[in-house]
Design an enzyme around this catalytic site. Structure first.
Site, PDB file in Angstrom:
ATOM      1  N   GLY A 265       0.764  -1.241   0.000  1.00  0.00           N
ATOM      2  CA  GLY A 265       0.000   0.000   0.000  1.00  0.00           C
ATOM      3  C   GLY A 265       0.790   1.283   0.000  1.00  0.00           C
ATOM      4  N   GLY A 266       2.116   1.205  -0.095  1.00  0.00           N
ATOM      5  CA  GLY A 266       2.908   2.429  -0.050  1.00  0.00           C
ATOM      6  C   GLY A 266       2.586   3.389  -1.177  1.00  0.00           C
ATOM      7  CB  CYS A 383      11.635  -2.963  -5.779  1.00  0.00           C
ATOM      8  SG  CYS A 383      12.849  -2.386  -4.565  1.00  0.00           S
TER       9      CYS A 383
END
Length: 445
Positions: A265-266, A383
C-alpha cells in the site's frame, strides 16, 4: 535477540526489517542495546557471504556440514570480530555465552574453537586469503569481498552496462552501497500530512521527493503521523516513480486511476492523496487478502476518500478494458533493488527466481495496457534493476502489441539527475541514495 531474528530469517523466511523492530518493542529494548542488536542483526546478514567464506577456512569440514542452528552463532561472532570495535576477547566470550544458551555446552566448544581461528586475522588479511584475485576473477572477487552471490554481481554489472571482463568499478560502488546502513525514509501522504509535520517530529526534509523526510534514528512506528496513518515509511525512489506516472500529460479525462499490485500500500497511499486533490478516483487492487487489508489501511481517509482497496487478481481483472486513465503496475520481482533494506533477499534469490517471475510480469504489463484507455498512460515499476525483469519485459510486451508506445521517463523526474537508462528511468543506491527502482512509462494508442 539478534540470534533469534537470524534464525527466524533462516527458518521462517522472516524479514529482519519487519521482525527486529517488533522484537525490540516486545522485549522492551531501547537505546544503546537496541542499536547493538540492530548492528549485530543487519551487519551479520549483509556480510554473511564474506563471513561464510572465512568460516569455511576455519572448520575442518565444509561449512555446509555445520548444524543450521550453529551457523548464526558463528556468523554473529565473525561479525563482532571482523567488523566492529568490540574487543576480540569480549566478542568471543559473549558469543560463547550465547552458544551455551542456544546450542548447548558441547557445540559451544566447537564454536569457541572456530572463533579463535577467526580472531587470528583481521578482515583484510582474511580477504587476501579467501577472495579470488581480482585480475583473474573480478566477479568472484567482488562476490566475496562485498558479500553478494556471484550471479547477482553479474546481473547488476550488466544492468549498469559494465563489461563483465573489466574492472567493474561502478559495480563495486553499488555493492558497497548495499552494505551501508540506509536512512529510514518517510512519506507525508498528500493532503493529510506535510514534510513540515515530519520535521516537527524530529525528521529531516528529503532531498528528492517533495513528500519525503529522513528519520536518522529511532523507531518510525512511534511517530504520531505514522500512528495516525497520515505518513508512512517509503523510499524516495518509490515515491518518485509513482509521482512520475501522475505527471504525464493526458488528453481527455483524468478521473480514473488503477494500482494493479497495490500491496502493501505504499504507492497507493501516495496516489490516493494525489487523486483526491485532482478530483480523480484510485482503485487499488491486491490479490492477497491480508495484503489488501494493509492497502485499505494505507488509503484510509485519503483526500475526499478518493481511494478504494479491493481484493482482485489483476491477471484476471474484474474491470472492463479501457476503463482507466492512469495505471500503475508495481510488478512482483526479485527485490534486488532493496538489498540495503532487506539484505537477506540476496541469499534467498537464485538465477531462476527472475525467470520464474517473468511470465507474471509479462502478463501484468499486458493486462495494464488492456486496462488503460486510448491516450492513457501505464507505469511499469519493479524494485529491481535486473534486465530480465525490467527492460526485457517491457520490450517483449511492446514487440507483441501495436497499440502502445514507450515514452521517455526522465522528463517526469526533474528532481533527479542521471536517472535515464535510455527511455527508462533507473534509480541506484550509489548514485541517488535510494533503492534501485525501475520505471517505464507507456502510452496507450
Amino acid at each position: 535477540m539478534a540470534y533469534d531474528v537470524l534464525r527466524a530469517v533462516e527458518t521462517r523466511d522472516a524479514y529482519a526489517n519487519l521482525l527486529l523492530p517488533a522484537t525490540l518493542r516486545e522485549r522492551g529494548v531501547a537505546g544503546r542495546d537496541a542499536a547493538l542488536a540492530t548492528e549485530l542483526t543487519y551487519g551479520t546478514l549483509r556480510r554473511q557471504g564474506t563471513y561464510d567464506a572465512i568460516l569455511n577456512s576455519c572448520v575442518d569440514r565444509s561449512i555446509r556440514s555445520v548444524d543450521p542452528e550453529v551457523l548464526p552463532v558463528l556468523r554473529l561472532g565473525a561479525h563482532q570480530l571482523l567488523s566492529t570495535k568490540i574487543p576480540p576477547h569480549a566478542a568471543v566470550s559473549a558469543t560463547i555465552d550465547l552458544a551455551r544458551k542456544v546450542i548447548g555446552h558441547h557445540r559451544s566448544r566447537f564454536a569457541n574453537a572456530v572463533l579463535r581461528k577467526v580472531s587470528a586475522r583481521d578482515l583484510d588479511a582474511w580477504l587476501a586469503i579467501v577472495a579470488p584475485a581480482r585480475s583473474a576473477d573480478a566477479l568472484g572477487h567482488l562476490a566475496v569481498v562485498h558479500s553478494h552471490p556471484r550471479w547477482i554481481v553479474g546481473a547488476l554489472a550488466e544492468a549498469l552496462g559494465e563489461d563483465l571482463s573489466g574492472e567493474l568499478a561502478e559495480t563495486e560502488r553499488l555493492l558497497a552501497a548495499h552494505n551501508e546502513r540506509p536512512l529510514v525514509t518517510l512519506v507525508a501522504k498528500p493532503g493529510r500530512a506535510s514534510v513540515a509535520d515530519l520535521v516537527e517530529e524530529g525528521a529531516q526534509a528529503g532531498r528528492l521527493s517533495p513528500y519525503a523526510a529522513y528519520l536518522t534514528e529511532g523507531d518510525p512506528g512511534l511517530l504520531r503521523p505514522i500512528q495516525q496513518g497520515r505518513a508512512a515509511v517509503q523510499d524516495e525512489a518509490s515515491q518518485l516513480v509513482a509521482l512520475a506516472l501522475t505527471r504525464v500529460p493526458l488528453t481527455g479525462p483524468d478521473a480514473r486511476w488503477l494500482d494493479m499490485c497495490a500491496g502493501p500500500g505504499g504507492k497507493a497511499g501516495l496516489l490516493g492523496g494525489l487523486a483526491g486533490q485532482r478530483d480523480a478516483r484510485l482503485l487499488a487492487a491486491e490479490v492477497q487478502p491480508a495484503r489488501a487489508g494493509l492497502v485499505a489501511r494505507a488509503v484510509h481517509r485519503s483526500v475526499r476518500d478518493a481511494a478504494r482497496a479491493v481484493v482482485a487478481d489483476s491477471t484476471r481483472p474484474a474491470w472492463r478494458d479501457g476503463a482507466f486513465d492512469r495505471v500503475l503496475v508495481d510488478a512482483p520481482c526479485t527485490g534486488l533493488g532493496a538489498l540495503r533494506r532487506r539484505p537477506e533477499s540476496r541469499w534467498r534469490r537464485t538465477p531462476t527466481t527472475a525467470a520464474g517471475l517473468a511470465p507474471l510480469q509479462h502478463d501484468l504489463l499486458n493486462r495494464a495496457l488492456d486496462a488503460a484507455r486510448s491516450g492513457g498512460v501505464v507505469g511499469y515499476v519493479t524494485c529491481s534493476p535486473h534486465l530480465a525483469e525490467t527492460r526485457d519485459i517491457v520490450e517483449a510486451v511492446l514487440a507483441e502489441r501495436t497499440d502502445a508506445e514507450l515514452i521517455e521517463a526522465a522528463p517526469y523526474l526533474d528532481e533527479v539527475a542521471d536517472v535515464a537508462a535510455g527511455p527508462f528511468a533507473q534509480f541506484w543506491p550509489h548514485r541517488h541514495g535510494t533503492d534501485a527502482m525501475f520505471l517505464a512509462l507507456v502510452r496507450k494508442h
